[in-house]
Design a protein around this motif. Structure first.
Motif, PDB file in Angstrom:
ATOM      1  N   ARG A 246      36.943  23.698  26.540  1.00  0.00           N
ATOM      2  CA  ARG A 246      38.027  23.027  27.236  1.00  0.00           C
ATOM      3  C   ARG A 246      38.408  23.856  28.455  1.00  0.00           C
ATOM      4  NH1 ARG A 246      43.088  25.310  26.373  1.00  0.00           N
ATOM      5  NH2 ARG A 246      43.140  26.984  24.805  1.00  0.00           N
ATOM      6  N   SER A 247      39.098  23.254  29.380  1.00  0.00           N
ATOM      7  CA  SER A 247      39.615  23.992  30.527  1.00  0.00           C
ATOM      8  C   SER A 247      40.805  24.840  30.084  1.00  0.00           C
ATOM      9  CB  SER A 247      40.035  23.030  31.639  1.00  0.00           C
ATOM     10  OG  SER A 247      38.951  22.226  32.051  1.00  0.00           O
ATOM     11  N   PHE A 248      40.954  26.024  30.684  1.00  0.00           N
ATOM     12  CA  PHE A 248      42.046  26.896  30.265  1.00  0.00           C
ATOM     13  C   PHE A 248      42.402  27.854  31.399  1.00  0.00           C
ATOM     14  CE2 PHE A 248      38.129  29.002  29.045  1.00  0.00           C
ATOM     15  CZ  PHE A 248      38.312  30.322  29.439  1.00  0.00           C
ATOM     16  N   LEU A 249      43.570  28.475  31.240  1.00  0.00           N
ATOM     17  CA  LEU A 249      44.075  29.518  32.131  1.00  0.00           C
ATOM     18  C   LEU A 249      44.141  30.824  31.350  1.00  0.00           C
ATOM     19  CD1 LEU A 249      47.052  27.536  33.702  1.00  0.00           C
ATOM     20  CD2 LEU A 249      44.900  28.059  34.836  1.00  0.00           C
ATOM     21  N   TYR A 250      43.885  31.929  32.025  1.00  0.00           N
ATOM     22  CA  TYR A 250      43.916  33.230  31.350  1.00  0.00           C
ATOM     23  C   TYR A 250      44.229  34.303  32.374  1.00  0.00           C
ATOM     24  CZ  TYR A 250      39.372  34.512  33.328  1.00  0.00           C
ATOM     25  OH  TYR A 250      38.348  34.835  34.188  1.00  0.00           O
ATOM     26  N   ARG A 251      44.567  35.480  31.851  1.00  0.00           N
ATOM     27  CA  ARG A 251      44.778  36.662  32.683  1.00  0.00           C
ATOM     28  C   ARG A 251      44.202  37.865  31.949  1.00  0.00           C
ATOM     29  NH1 ARG A 251      50.214  35.104  32.024  1.00  0.00           N
ATOM     30  NH2 ARG A 251      50.390  35.004  34.295  1.00  0.00           N
ATOM     31  N   VAL A 252      43.781  38.859  32.708  1.00  0.00           N
ATOM     32  CA  VAL A 252      43.190  40.084  32.147  1.00  0.00           C
ATOM     33  C   VAL A 252      44.312  41.088  31.928  1.00  0.00           C
ATOM     34  CG1 VAL A 252      41.514  41.922  32.490  1.00  0.00           C
ATOM     35  CG2 VAL A 252      41.028  39.622  33.352  1.00  0.00           C
ATOM     36  N   ASP A 253      44.584  41.398  30.667  1.00  0.00           N
ATOM     37  CA  ASP A 253      45.647  42.334  30.304  1.00  0.00           C
ATOM     38  C   ASP A 253      45.004  43.695  30.034  1.00  0.00           C
ATOM     39  OD1 ASP A 253      47.993  43.506  29.572  1.00  0.00           O
ATOM     40  OD2 ASP A 253      48.036  42.634  27.557  1.00  0.00           O
ATOM     41  N   ALA A 254      45.069  44.569  31.017  1.00  0.00           N
ATOM     42  CA  ALA A 254      44.438  45.884  30.874  1.00  0.00           C
ATOM     43  C   ALA A 254      45.361  46.908  30.256  1.00  0.00           C
ATOM     44  CB  ALA A 254      43.953  46.374  32.244  1.00  0.00           C
ATOM     45  N   ALA A 255      46.686  46.788  30.474  1.00  0.00           N
ATOM     46  CA  ALA A 255      47.630  47.822  30.049  1.00  0.00           C
ATOM     47  C   ALA A 255      48.437  47.401  28.840  1.00  0.00           C
ATOM     48  CB  ALA A 255      48.560  48.172  31.209  1.00  0.00           C
ATOM     49  N   ALA A 256      47.983  46.389  28.095  1.00  0.00           N
ATOM     50  CA  ALA A 256      48.663  45.959  26.869  1.00  0.00           C
ATOM     51  C   ALA A 256      50.126  45.619  27.130  1.00  0.00           C
ATOM     52  CB  ALA A 256      48.544  47.024  25.778  1.00  0.00           C
ATOM     53  N   GLY A 257      50.386  44.859  28.177  1.00  0.00           N
ATOM     54  CA  GLY A 257      51.734  44.396  28.461  1.00  0.00           C
ATOM     55  C   GLY A 257      52.571  45.331  29.298  1.00  0.00           C
ATOM     56  N   ARG A 258      52.062  46.499  29.606  1.00  0.00           N
ATOM     57  CA  ARG A 258      52.816  47.419  30.454  1.00  0.00           C
ATOM     58  C   ARG A 258      52.472  47.162  31.921  1.00  0.00           C
ATOM     59  NH1 ARG A 258      50.902  53.039  28.607  1.00  0.00           N
ATOM     60  NH2 ARG A 258      48.916  51.885  28.623  1.00  0.00           N
ATOM     61  N   GLY A 259      53.412  47.513  32.760  1.00  0.00           N
ATOM     62  CA  GLY A 259      53.161  47.355  34.178  1.00  0.00           C
ATOM     63  C   GLY A 259      53.349  45.927  34.646  1.00  0.00           C
ATOM     64  N   PRO A 260      52.931  45.641  35.868  1.00  0.00           N
ATOM     65  CA  PRO A 260      53.113  44.291  36.430  1.00  0.00           C
ATOM     66  C   PRO A 260      52.236  43.262  35.727  1.00  0.00           C
ATOM     67  CG  PRO A 260      51.796  45.643  37.902  1.00  0.00           C
ATOM     68  CD  PRO A 260      52.297  46.565  36.828  1.00  0.00           C
ATOM     69  N   THR A 261      52.674  42.006  35.824  1.00  0.00           N
ATOM     70  CA  THR A 261      51.924  40.917  35.188  1.00  0.00           C
ATOM     71  C   THR A 261      50.697  40.575  36.019  1.00  0.00           C
ATOM     72  OG1 THR A 261      53.967  40.006  34.287  1.00  0.00           O
ATOM     73  CG2 THR A 261      52.050  38.549  34.360  1.00  0.00           C
ATOM     74  N   PRO A 262      49.493  40.607  35.408  1.00  0.00           N
ATOM     75  CA  PRO A 262      48.279  40.261  36.171  1.00  0.00           C
ATOM     76  C   PRO A 262      48.301  38.796  36.595  1.00  0.00           C
ATOM     77  CG  PRO A 262      47.744  41.397  34.120  1.00  0.00           C
ATOM     78  CD  PRO A 262      49.186  41.001  34.026  1.00  0.00           C
ATOM     79  N   PRO A 263      47.585  38.456  37.642  1.00  0.00           N
ATOM     80  CA  PRO A 263      47.539  37.055  38.092  1.00  0.00           C
ATOM     81  C   PRO A 263      46.749  36.182  37.131  1.00  0.00           C
ATOM     82  CG  PRO A 263      46.039  38.380  39.392  1.00  0.00           C
ATOM     83  CD  PRO A 263      46.792  39.341  38.518  1.00  0.00           C
ATOM     84  N   LEU A 264      47.015  34.874  37.207  1.00  0.00           N
ATOM     85  CA  LEU A 264      46.300  33.910  36.374  1.00  0.00           C
ATOM     86  C   LEU A 264      44.946  33.579  36.984  1.00  0.00           C
ATOM     87  CD1 LEU A 264      49.024  31.318  35.295  1.00  0.00           C
ATOM     88  CD2 LEU A 264      47.708  32.812  33.790  1.00  0.00           C
ATOM     89  N   HIS A 265      43.997  33.292  36.099  1.00  0.00           N
ATOM     90  CA  HIS A 265      42.672  32.815  36.505  1.00  0.00           C
ATOM     91  C   HIS A 265      42.395  31.499  35.789  1.00  0.00           C
ATOM     92  CE1 HIS A 265      41.820  36.638  38.476  1.00  0.00           C
ATOM     93  NE2 HIS A 265      42.275  37.249  37.389  1.00  0.00           N
ATOM     94  N   ARG A 266      41.554  30.710  36.382  1.00  0.00           N
ATOM     95  CA  ARG A 266      41.342  29.335  35.918  1.00  0.00           C
ATOM     96  C   ARG A 266      39.870  29.074  35.672  1.00  0.00           C
ATOM     97  NH1 ARG A 266      43.880  23.893  38.660  1.00  0.00           N
ATOM     98  NH2 ARG A 266      42.414  22.372  37.787  1.00  0.00           N
TER      99      ARG A 266
END
Length: 699
Positions: A246-266
């Motif tokens: 299915r189509s979905f949106l995601y982001r790469v979480d490298a710091a386990a929720g710390r720091g700024p929110t990564p951008p969304l990818h489609r």
């Protein structure tokens, strides 16, 4: 020992060694060529090359073995055996020796021949060439196995495009690659994407290769409205994979929720569209004089390819009215052209199908695409070939009428019975799902026919039929009735004139006519029996539907056989006029005819509430809005963009641009409002005085 036996004994070792030597030299060459073909063109080409090479090697070996004939043996013996005194040819002469001297010489060299061995005449092995070719073949095969294909092996990583600034102690994405492996049936190559946004066919395999700096401990792919995907370490990189369903949106979480929110990818999943079938032949064709073969042409297209073979459904209708006999069969046909655009043009022999004058041949192409598993099957449009009977030839001016009325034969009550009986005969050869689907198709035809008759009893027409049934026969001129002027072209099935033409004579105006009670009762019974037939057919029980269908046909025939159907004239039932109130202006007892306005129910409640909140300064209910998007994603133009806007606003509630973006997307996603009832325009002074006077308030 005879000459033939002696020849076979001395030539056999040389022939055998020659064949084995050629095969031994050919095998390394074939192995190397097959490995290269497998690497470049795939396993099918490699297998074909291997089979062709083995056949060629055997042909060369056989030709080389045949070259070891009697002349070769004589030359070889004379060259390698001096004791035979160049007389070895005498050994292979026929028993009838012409001279005593030849017989004496033959006996002398025959005794000396046994001092040698036939193996001495065989050519030596090609050891040098065999070793060299084998070593070269091994090197080529190993190189082809280890040499990476495009899309195999460690992918090249591109610099990250996340745009996140480096922070002490917080890992961030610095390099990335997204590998897309489409399904095999699409025949699309693997490809690497330097961006984390992509479009891929549904069912593709997605593989991420990511690198972080400093080293991440437990990076994840966070799917919006989905479970996180855990990455696993592979050297300095982290990899993850999943199947695109299915189509979905995601982001790469490298710091386990710390720091700024990564951008969304489609990631957009591209569905496999069903094949499209187009008839290249005219919808209706008349048989030409002397014609004995018909070649209807169809074109089938698909985004990933149409199967090379298809099925052609051929339906024959011979006769007229209720005396029509039907037969149906399916034949396999093969297409030509590219996989994505095939042409099907089967040749149909009239004698093979039993097609004769006065009949109609209807063909329909059924194709499948190459999707695996579960290929999609599509039925194309029907093409009709008509063979007019000799006693009632049709002119070119009737082609439009023929094209309009012909399909009615295939939905008559008698045809429904024939189809149900044919389905029962084929029950053993059909799967349960196919049997149920065919029974449901006949049930749909029964539903349409029931709607055609029930509308004459005051019910609404079901489906969208446009043609009269073939269960009723008309009447002819000279039966003692005034039929009026020629009938005009019908505007479609359901017109009252069509009903009267089927069941009686239109003695009255159709809008003010109705069936007499007796005929109405008979038609009511027929419709009731059709309902029972339809119910059993849609449940996959044609055997139980046949009694209902047969009784419905008997009731229809009973109506057809009636000599006359009288229609009572029915006009509008208006209230009686009171002449005493005419021209008096009295309005007592006159009620208002203003109809109440009913509100239009809409399912855009959460979206409308969120839009109004965004219009002001209030905070919208993003949770309810997200649930609304998931519930209506089938009709939304771009549900992923709307979900991304909701997620972005959730991450940055005070972002004015984010609010504006979400509001604009909501405006395009909500249903367009229907036209509103406008209030009556206020009258001017003259109009107001007039209304006052007629209302009793004037002077």
């Amino acid at each position: 020992m005879s000459a033939e036996s002696l020849f076979a004994q001395w030539v056999a070792p040389a022939r055998r060694r020659s064949v084995l030597d050629i095969i031994g030299l050919a095998l390394p060459v074939l192995a190397a060529l097959s490995a290269m073909a497998w690497r470049v063109f795939g396993p099918s080409v490699a297998l074909a090359m291997a089979v062709l090479g083995v056949g060629l090697a055997l042909l060369i070996a056989r030709k080389r073995a045949i070259s070891h004939d009697r002349a070769w043996l004589i030359r070889r013996l004379d060259a390698t055996r001096p004791d035979l005194e160049d007389s070895s040819a005498l050994l292979f002469l026929p028993p009838a020796i012409p001279t005593p001297l030849q017989a004496l010489q033959r006996a002398r060299i025959a005794d000396r021949l046994d001092q040698g061995s036939p193996h001495d005449l065989a050519a030596p092995w090609s050891r040098g060439w065999l070793i060299a070719l084998s070593c070269a073949a091994v090197l080529i095969v190993v190189a082809m196995v280890l040499w990476p294909r495009p899309g195999e092996g460690p992918p090249p990583l591109a610099p990250s495009q996340e745009g996140i600034a480096a922070a002490p102690g917080l890992p961030r994405l610095i390099a990335q690659n997204l590998r897309i492996l489409p399904p095999a049936y699409t025949a699309l190559p693997k490809r690497d994407s330097a961006r984390l946004d992509a479009q891929a066919p549904l069912g593709s395999r997605l593989e991420w290769t990511l690198r972080f700096d400093p080293a991440a401990e437990a990076p994840r792919l966070l799917l919006v409205d989905g479970k996180p995907v855990t990455l696993r370490r592979d050297g300095d990189s982290w990899i993850a994979g999943m199947t695109l369903d299915r189509s979905f949106l995601y982001r790469v979480d490298a710091a386990a929720g710390r720091g700024p929110t990564p951008p969304l990818h489609r990631i957009d999943a591209l569905p496999d569209n069903p094949p499209q079938v187009k008839a290249l032949s005219p919808a209706l064709t008349l048989v030409k004089p002397g014609q004995r073969i018909w070649t209807p042409a169809f074109a089938a297209t698909d985004d990933y390819g149409v199967a090379a073979s298809a099925r052609l459904r051929v339906t024959l209708a011979i006769g007229e009215g209720e005396n029509v006999t039907f037969s149906e069969r399916e034949i396999p046909v093969s297409g030509t052209g590219a996989a994505r655009d095939r042409r099907f043009a089967p040749s149909l022999d009239f004698a093979r199908f039993g097609f004769a004058a006065g009949g109609d041949m209807v063909v329909q192409l059924i194709v499948r695409d190459n999707r695996s598993p579960s290929p999609q099957e599509v039925r194309g449009p029907s093409v009709i070939l008509r063979w007019p009977s000799a006693r009632a030839p049709e002119s070119s001016g009737l082609e439009g009428m023929v094209n309009t009325t012909l399909p009615a034969y295939f939905r008559s009550q008698r045809q429904i019975i024939i189809d149900a009986e044919a389905l029962l005969k084929r029950k053993g050869s059909l799967s349960a799902d196919r049997y149920l689907a065919n029974s449901g198709t006949i049930g749909n035809d029964q539903q349409i026919l029931r709607g055609r008759y029930s509308q004459f009893l005051g019910g609404e027409e079901e489906g969208e039929p446009t043609l009269p049934t073939a269960d009723a026969q008309g009447h002819s001129d000279g039966d003692g009735h005034d039929h009026g002027p020629p009938a005009k072209a019908s505007a479609g099935f359901g017109a009252p004139e069509d009903v009267l033409a089927e069941f009686g004579h239109p003695h009255d105006e159709s809008p003010a006519s109705s069936l007499d009670p007796e005929t109405r009762a008979i038609l009511k019974k027929a419709v009731d029996e059709m309902w029972g037939s339809e119910r059993e057919l849609k449940q996959g029980r044609p055997d139980l539907a046949l009694p209902y269908a047969n009784r419905a046909l008997r009731f229809i025939k009973e109506v057809q056989q009636a000599t006359r159907i009288f229609l009572s004239k029915v006009g509008p039932e208006l209230p009686p006029i009171d002449p005493s109130r005419r021209m008096t202006g009295e309005r007592d007892g006159i009620a208002s005819r203003t109809l109440p306005l009913a509100g239009v129910k809409s399912s855009d409640g959460p979206a409308a509430s969120a839009w109004r909140a965004l219009e002001g300064s209030a905070a919208p209910d993003l949770t309810a809005l997200g649930n609304w998007v998931r519930a209506n994603e089938g009709r939304l133009p771009d549900p992923l963009a709307l979900t991304a806007a909701i997620d972005t606003l959730r991450q940055s509630p005070r972002c004015a641009a984010c609010r504006a973006r979400l509001q604009s997307l909501l405006w395009t996603a909500m249903e367009r409002p229907m036209g509103q009832a406008l209030p009556r325009r206020r009258p001017d002074d003259m109009g107001a005085r007039y209304l006052q006077m007629i209302g009793g308030g004037g002077s």
